[in-house]
Write a protein that holds these residues in place. Structure first.
Motif: not given
Length: 123
Positions: A43-66
């Protein structure tokens, strides 16, 4: 420039937990937005999660949320991925990536990549 080394992968039963670490070299780690991606066999490489430089904002893919949580410790030049309630479909090679000024979901947005760490979840 930053050099990334992932660790913490392994074999775990479904429902279990793992914590991945990504250690970065250099003194400018706190300038970089960081991401975790994964690639399952065939399979292709897929996004899981990201976090900005300060750690103040992060975001997860729907498949791993929670279930997955990304965090970082700039004093230790390390970003983490806490993975709980693991499922067999979470199996793959997990990569961390770094970028300045980009914290999105696209592979093409990240400039630096680690070598990856294998995560295998058995059913």
């Amino acid at each position: 420039q930053v050099h990334l080394v992932e660790s913490g992968g392994g074999l775990v039963q479904a429902g279990g937990s793992l914590r991945l670490s990504c250690a970065a070299s250099g003194r400018t780690f706190n300038r970089y937005d960081m991401g975790w991606f994964r690639q399952a066999p065939g399979k292709e490489r897929e996004f899981v999660a990201t976090i900005i430089w300060s750690g103040g904002v992060s975001y997860n893919a729907d498949s791993v949320k929670g279930r997955f949580t990304i965090s970082r410790d700039n004093a230790k030049n390390t970003v983490y991925l806490q993975m709980n309630s693991l499922k067999p479909e979470d199996t793959g090679v997990y990569y961390c990536a770094a970028a300045i000024g980009y914290s999105g979901t696209s592979i093409n947005g990240y400039e630096y990549w680690g070598q990856g760490t294998q995560v295998t979840v058995s059913s």
